[in-house]
Scaffold this motif. Sequence first.
Motif, PDB file in Angstrom:
ATOM      1  N   PHE A 225      13.544 -16.256  -1.207  1.00 18.67           N
ATOM      2  CA  PHE A 225      13.297 -17.393  -2.084  1.00 18.67           C
ATOM      3  C   PHE A 225      13.828 -17.133  -3.487  1.00 18.67           C
ATOM      4  O   PHE A 225      13.618 -16.070  -4.060  1.00 18.67           O
ATOM      5  CB  PHE A 225      11.796 -17.709  -2.139  1.00 18.67           C
ATOM      6  CG  PHE A 225      11.255 -18.186  -0.828  1.00 18.67           C
ATOM      7  CD1 PHE A 225      11.377 -19.517  -0.462  1.00 18.67           C
ATOM      8  CD2 PHE A 225      10.631 -17.314   0.046  1.00 18.67           C
ATOM      9  CE1 PHE A 225      10.889 -19.963   0.757  1.00 18.67           C
ATOM     10  CE2 PHE A 225      10.135 -17.750   1.258  1.00 18.67           C
ATOM     11  CZ  PHE A 225      10.273 -19.069   1.609  1.00 18.67           C
ATOM     12  N   TYR A 226      14.503 -18.132  -4.025  1.00 21.98           N
ATOM     13  CA  TYR A 226      15.038 -18.057  -5.386  1.00 21.98           C
ATOM     14  C   TYR A 226      13.882 -18.131  -6.383  1.00 21.98           C
ATOM     15  O   TYR A 226      12.996 -18.973  -6.259  1.00 21.98           O
ATOM     16  CB  TYR A 226      16.011 -19.214  -5.614  1.00 21.98           C
ATOM     17  CG  TYR A 226      16.429 -19.379  -7.056  1.00 21.98           C
ATOM     18  CD1 TYR A 226      17.180 -18.396  -7.688  1.00 21.98           C
ATOM     19  CD2 TYR A 226      16.067 -20.507  -7.774  1.00 21.98           C
ATOM     20  CE1 TYR A 226      17.576 -18.537  -9.019  1.00 21.98           C
ATOM     21  CE2 TYR A 226      16.456 -20.667  -9.096  1.00 21.98           C
ATOM     22  CZ  TYR A 226      17.195 -19.666  -9.710  1.00 21.98           C
ATOM     23  OH  TYR A 226      17.575 -19.809 -11.014  1.00 21.98           O
TER      24      TYR A 226
ATOM     25  N   LEU B 235       2.947 -22.537 -12.137  1.00 20.42           N
ATOM     26  CA  LEU B 235       2.787 -23.426 -10.983  1.00 20.42           C
ATOM     27  C   LEU B 235       3.924 -23.225  -9.982  1.00 20.42           C
ATOM     28  O   LEU B 235       3.698 -23.151  -8.770  1.00 20.42           O
ATOM     29  CB  LEU B 235       2.734 -24.878 -11.448  1.00 20.42           C
ATOM     30  CG  LEU B 235       2.487 -25.934 -10.384  1.00 20.42           C
ATOM     31  CD1 LEU B 235       1.151 -25.689  -9.679  1.00 20.42           C
ATOM     32  CD2 LEU B 235       2.515 -27.323 -11.009  1.00 20.42           C
ATOM     33  N   GLU B 236       5.151 -23.112 -10.478  1.00 12.82           N
ATOM     34  CA  GLU B 236       6.298 -22.883  -9.594  1.00 12.82           C
ATOM     35  C   GLU B 236       6.180 -21.527  -8.897  1.00 12.82           C
ATOM     36  O   GLU B 236       6.527 -21.401  -7.728  1.00 12.82           O
ATOM     37  CB  GLU B 236       7.601 -22.963 -10.393  1.00 12.82           C
ATOM     38  CG  GLU B 236       7.928 -24.369 -10.853  1.00 12.82           C
ATOM     39  CD  GLU B 236       9.055 -24.429 -11.866  1.00 12.82           C
ATOM     40  OE1 GLU B 236       9.795 -25.434 -11.856  1.00 12.82           O
ATOM     41  OE2 GLU B 236       9.180 -23.478 -12.668  1.00 12.82           O
ATOM     42  N   ARG B 237       5.661 -20.520  -9.608  1.00 10.40           N
ATOM     43  CA  ARG B 237       5.461 -19.196  -9.008  1.00 10.40           C
ATOM     44  C   ARG B 237       4.429 -19.285  -7.887  1.00 10.40           C
ATOM     45  O   ARG B 237       4.600 -18.708  -6.826  1.00 10.40           O
ATOM     46  CB  ARG B 237       5.026 -18.184 -10.067  1.00 10.40           C
ATOM     47  CG  ARG B 237       4.852 -16.778  -9.513  1.00 10.40           C
ATOM     48  CD  ARG B 237       4.484 -15.738 -10.559  1.00 10.40           C
ATOM     49  NE  ARG B 237       3.523 -16.154 -11.557  1.00 10.40           N
ATOM     50  CZ  ARG B 237       2.205 -16.267 -11.358  1.00 10.40           C
ATOM     51  NH1 ARG B 237       1.692 -16.005 -10.180  1.00 10.40           N
ATOM     52  NH2 ARG B 237       1.401 -16.662 -12.324  1.00 10.40           N
ATOM     53  N   ARG B 238       3.329 -20.039  -8.135  1.00 10.31           N
ATOM     54  CA  ARG B 238       2.309 -20.217  -7.081  1.00 10.31           C
ATOM     55  C   ARG B 238       2.911 -20.863  -5.837  1.00 10.31           C
ATOM     56  O   ARG B 238       2.596 -20.477  -4.716  1.00 10.31           O
ATOM     57  CB  ARG B 238       1.149 -21.060  -7.601  1.00 10.31           C
ATOM     58  CG  ARG B 238       0.206 -20.279  -8.499  1.00 10.31           C
ATOM     59  CD  ARG B 238      -0.941 -21.100  -9.049  1.00 10.31           C
ATOM     60  NE  ARG B 238      -1.593 -21.947  -8.072  1.00 10.31           N
ATOM     61  CZ  ARG B 238      -2.184 -23.100  -8.385  1.00 10.31           C
ATOM     62  NH1 ARG B 238      -2.174 -23.553  -9.618  1.00 10.31           N
ATOM     63  NH2 ARG B 238      -2.773 -23.809  -7.452  1.00 10.31           N
TER      64      ARG B 238
ATOM     65  N   ARG C 265       4.865 -20.187  -0.291  1.00  6.64           N
ATOM     66  CA  ARG C 265       5.928 -20.290   0.719  1.00  6.64           C
ATOM     67  C   ARG C 265       6.251 -18.921   1.305  1.00  6.64           C
ATOM     68  O   ARG C 265       6.444 -18.785   2.524  1.00  6.64           O
ATOM     69  CB  ARG C 265       7.181 -20.918   0.104  1.00  6.64           C
ATOM     70  CG  ARG C 265       6.990 -22.382  -0.288  1.00  6.64           C
ATOM     71  CD  ARG C 265       8.206 -22.942  -0.993  1.00  6.64           C
ATOM     72  NE  ARG C 265       9.321 -23.014  -0.066  1.00  6.64           N
ATOM     73  CZ  ARG C 265      10.603 -22.957  -0.443  1.00  6.64           C
ATOM     74  NH1 ARG C 265      10.927 -22.841  -1.714  1.00  6.64           N
ATOM     75  NH2 ARG C 265      11.559 -23.017   0.450  1.00  6.64           N
ATOM     76  N   GLN C 266       6.285 -17.888   0.447  1.00  6.99           N
ATOM     77  CA  GLN C 266       6.553 -16.531   0.928  1.00  6.99           C
ATOM     78  C   GLN C 266       5.444 -16.052   1.864  1.00  6.99           C
ATOM     79  O   GLN C 266       5.724 -15.444   2.902  1.00  6.99           O
ATOM     80  CB  GLN C 266       6.698 -15.565  -0.255  1.00  6.99           C
ATOM     81  CG  GLN C 266       7.981 -15.755  -1.023  1.00  6.99           C
ATOM     82  CD  GLN C 266       8.024 -14.956  -2.320  1.00  6.99           C
ATOM     83  OE1 GLN C 266       7.006 -14.768  -2.979  1.00  6.99           O
ATOM     84  NE2 GLN C 266       9.212 -14.504  -2.681  1.00  6.99           N
ATOM     85  N   GLU C 267       4.199 -16.335   1.506  1.00  8.94           N
ATOM     86  CA  GLU C 267       3.075 -15.916   2.352  1.00  8.94           C
ATOM     87  C   GLU C 267       3.106 -16.654   3.691  1.00  8.94           C
ATOM     88  O   GLU C 267       2.835 -16.066   4.735  1.00  8.94           O
ATOM     89  CB  GLU C 267       1.745 -16.147   1.637  1.00  8.94           C
ATOM     90  CG  GLU C 267       0.527 -15.862   2.481  1.00  8.94           C
ATOM     91  CD  GLU C 267       0.518 -14.508   3.185  1.00  8.94           C
ATOM     92  OE1 GLU C 267       0.077 -14.453   4.357  1.00  8.94           O
ATOM     93  OE2 GLU C 267       0.970 -13.509   2.603  1.00  8.94           O
ATOM     94  N   ALA C 268       3.444 -17.936   3.666  1.00 10.24           N
ATOM     95  CA  ALA C 268       3.538 -18.698   4.913  1.00 10.24           C
ATOM     96  C   ALA C 268       4.629 -18.107   5.805  1.00 10.24           C
ATOM     97  O   ALA C 268       4.438 -17.938   7.019  1.00 10.24           O
ATOM     98  CB  ALA C 268       3.823 -20.169   4.625  1.00 10.24           C
TER      99      ALA C 268
ATOM    100  N   ARG D 234      -1.231 -26.982   1.661  1.00  7.87           N
ATOM    101  CA  ARG D 234      -1.277 -26.352   0.347  1.00  7.87           C
ATOM    102  C   ARG D 234       0.120 -26.362  -0.293  1.00  7.87           C
ATOM    103  O   ARG D 234       0.269 -26.701  -1.470  1.00  7.87           O
ATOM    104  CB  ARG D 234      -1.798 -24.922   0.459  1.00  7.87           C
ATOM    105  CG  ARG D 234      -1.866 -24.223  -0.885  1.00  7.87           C
ATOM    106  CD  ARG D 234      -2.629 -22.907  -0.783  1.00  7.87           C
ATOM    107  NE  ARG D 234      -2.699 -22.312  -2.099  1.00  7.87           N
ATOM    108  CZ  ARG D 234      -1.942 -21.294  -2.486  1.00  7.87           C
ATOM    109  NH1 ARG D 234      -1.088 -20.727  -1.660  1.00  7.87           N
ATOM    110  NH2 ARG D 234      -2.065 -20.807  -3.702  1.00  7.87           N
ATOM    111  N   ILE D 235       1.119 -25.995   0.491  1.00 12.20           N
ATOM    112  CA  ILE D 235       2.492 -25.988  -0.021  1.00 12.20           C
ATOM    113  C   ILE D 235       2.920 -27.390  -0.431  1.00 12.20           C
ATOM    114  O   ILE D 235       3.510 -27.585  -1.497  1.00 12.20           O
ATOM    115  CB  ILE D 235       3.459 -25.391   1.030  1.00 12.20           C
ATOM    116  CG1 ILE D 235       3.226 -23.875   1.137  1.00 12.20           C
ATOM    117  CG2 ILE D 235       4.909 -25.698   0.688  1.00 12.20           C
ATOM    118  CD1 ILE D 235       3.918 -23.222   2.324  1.00 12.20           C
ATOM    119  N   THR D 236       2.608 -28.380   0.383  1.00 12.35           N
ATOM    120  CA  THR D 236       2.974 -29.764   0.076  1.00 12.35           C
ATOM    121  C   THR D 236       2.279 -30.233  -1.199  1.00 12.35           C
ATOM    122  O   THR D 236       2.894 -30.890  -2.052  1.00 12.35           O
ATOM    123  CB  THR D 236       2.618 -30.695   1.253  1.00 12.35           C
ATOM    124  OG1 THR D 236       3.308 -30.221   2.417  1.00 12.35           O
ATOM    125  CG2 THR D 236       3.002 -32.132   0.970  1.00 12.35           C
TER     126      THR D 236
END
Length: 147
Positions: free
Chosen positions: A24-25, A33-36, A41-44, A121-123
Motif C-alpha cells: 500500500f502506498y 485518518l488516511e493512516r487508519r 486495509r493492510q490488516e484485512a 470498517r474500511i468502507t
Amino acid sequence: PPAHSRCDWIGPPDRHSHLRPVIFYAPAEESALERRLREARQEAQASNQRFWARHNRAFRQEKEEFIYSRLKAKGLEMRDESGQKATLNAEEMADFYKDFLSKNLEKHLQYNRDWYKRNFRITFLMGQVALVRALRWLRRRKKNVEQ
C-alpha cells in the motif's frame, strides 16, 4: 516499488494463499485518518492471507489423505505402473469436497463475519477520507475564488 511511485503495488499470487499481496502506498503527508484507513486495509489483507494459507494447506493435506485412503481401499498404489500419480474419478472427489466443506462450515462462517466487519470498517473510513478531501478541496477553491 520505486520511491517515486504514488500508487499501490500488487504482486503475483502467493503460493500458499493464492491471493495477490498488495504493497500500500503511504504518502509523506498522510493524515491520521488516511493512516487508519491504510492500516485497516493492510490488516484485512494480512488476515485474508493467513486464513487462506491455513485453509489451502489443510485442504491439500486432507485431499492427499483422502486419495491415499480410497486408493488403498481399492488395493491401488499412489502411482501407477508408468509412475504417474493415480487419481480418483469426479464422483469420488465430489464426496471429499462435500465432506471438507461441511467439516469447515463454521470456519467459513466466522471468516465471512470477520470479512464483512473489516470491509464495513474500511468502507466507513473511505467515506470519511473522501469527505475530508472534498471539504479540503472546497475550502481551497473558495479561497482561490476570493483572491
